[in-house]
Design a protein around this motif. Structure first.
Motif, PDB file in Angstrom:
ATOM      1  N   HIS A  88      59.234  -7.872 -44.523  1.00  0.00           N
ATOM      2  CA  HIS A  88      58.661  -9.152 -44.922  1.00  0.00           C
ATOM      3  C   HIS A  88      59.607  -9.886 -45.876  1.00  0.00           C
ATOM      4  O   HIS A  88      59.776 -11.108 -45.776  1.00  0.00           O
ATOM      5  CB  HIS A  88      57.290  -8.925 -45.559  1.00  0.00           C
ATOM      6  N   HIS A 116      62.388 -11.469 -43.871  1.00  0.00           N
ATOM      7  CA  HIS A 116      61.884 -12.655 -43.170  1.00  0.00           C
ATOM      8  C   HIS A 116      61.724 -13.838 -44.133  1.00  0.00           C
ATOM      9  O   HIS A 116      62.147 -14.960 -43.828  1.00  0.00           O
ATOM     10  CB  HIS A 116      60.545 -12.326 -42.493  1.00  0.00           C
ATOM     11  N   ASP A 163      65.022 -15.252 -45.212  1.00  0.00           N
ATOM     12  CA  ASP A 163      65.552 -16.077 -44.124  1.00  0.00           C
ATOM     13  C   ASP A 163      64.936 -17.474 -44.149  1.00  0.00           C
ATOM     14  O   ASP A 163      65.641 -18.479 -44.008  1.00  0.00           O
ATOM     15  CB  ASP A 163      65.276 -15.427 -42.757  1.00  0.00           C
TER      16      ASP A 163
END
Length: 183
Positions: free
Chosen positions: A168, A171, A174
Motif C-alpha cells: 500500500h 502504491h 506512486d
C-alpha cells in the motif's frame, strides 16, 4: 547512545526512558500515556519531562537512530539510482519508519523539527533528494519538503492498520509522485 553532557545517573535515567518509550510506543502507539513510559522506566514523570519536555521530543529521540540510518542508506543508495527513483525509495522508507509506531504519523512534521541528529539527517536528505528531482525536471518546482512530509504523514496514517502496508505504501507513493511530476 552517547553521553549528552549529563551526570552518569541522569544519563542512565535518559537511557531507561528511551528503552521504556520504545517498548511502549511499539506496543501501544505514539499516543501512550507518558506516565506509563515513566513507570516502565522506573523514573518520576518530572524526570521524564526534564529530559523530554514534549511527547514529540521523546518520539524524536526514540526515532533518532532509525532516522540516521534511513538517511545514510538513502544517500548511499541514491548514488546508484536516478533522482526520481532515489526520491521514491526515500519516501517509501520514511513512510515505513513513520508507520512503525501507531499514531506517529500525526505528529511527524513536529517530530522532525526537534533537531536531533536523526531529524536533521532526514530533513537534509529529503531536501537534497527533492532538489535533485526538481533539478532533473522530474518533480514540480513548487513542491517543498514540508509538502512531502504532510503527504508522507498521510500515507503512514492510511496504512497504520493495513494488513499489507508495504504494498500500500508503494502504491500511495506512486500516486504522490505522479501528482508531483512535471507536466
Amino acid at each position: 547512545m552517547t553521553n549528552h553532557g549529563l551526570r552518569a545517573d541522569a544519563e542512565r535515567n535518559r537511557e531507561r526512558i528511551l528503552v521504556a518509550a520504545e517498548e511502549a510506543f511499539l506496543e501501544r502507539g505514539a499516543g501512550v500515556a507518558l506516565e506509563e513510559v515513566a513507570r516502565r522506566a522506573k523514573v518520576g514523570i518530572g524526570t521524564l519531562y526534564r529530559r523530554f519536555p514534549t511527547r514529540e521530543a521523546l518520539l524524536a529521540a526514540t526515532s533518532d537512530e532509525r532516522f540516521v540510518a534511513l538517511a545514510e542508506t538513502s544517500r548511499v543508495r541514491a548514488a546508484a539510482l536516478g533522482p526520481g527513483d532515489a526520491l521514491r525509495q526515500f519516501l517509501e522508507e520514511l513512510a515505513r519508519n513513520t508507520s512503525l509506531y501507531q499514531s506517529l504519523a500525526a505528529s511527524l512534521g513536529t517530530v522532525i523539527q526537534h533537531g536531533t541528529p536523526g531529524c536533521t539527517a532526514i530533513t537534509a536528505e529529503g531536501r537534497r533528494l527533492l532538489q535533485g528531482a526538481q533539478d532533473a525536471g522530474i518533480v514540480r518546482a513548487d513542491a517543498v519538503f514540508d509538502d512531502i512530509i504532510c503527504v508522507v504523514s498521510a500515507i503512514a496514517i492510511a496504512v497504520e492498520k493495513d494488513s499489507a502496508p508495504t504494498t500500500h505504501i508503494t502504491h500511495l507513493v506512486d500516486l504522490l509522485l505522479n501528482g508531483l511530476h512535471v507536466r
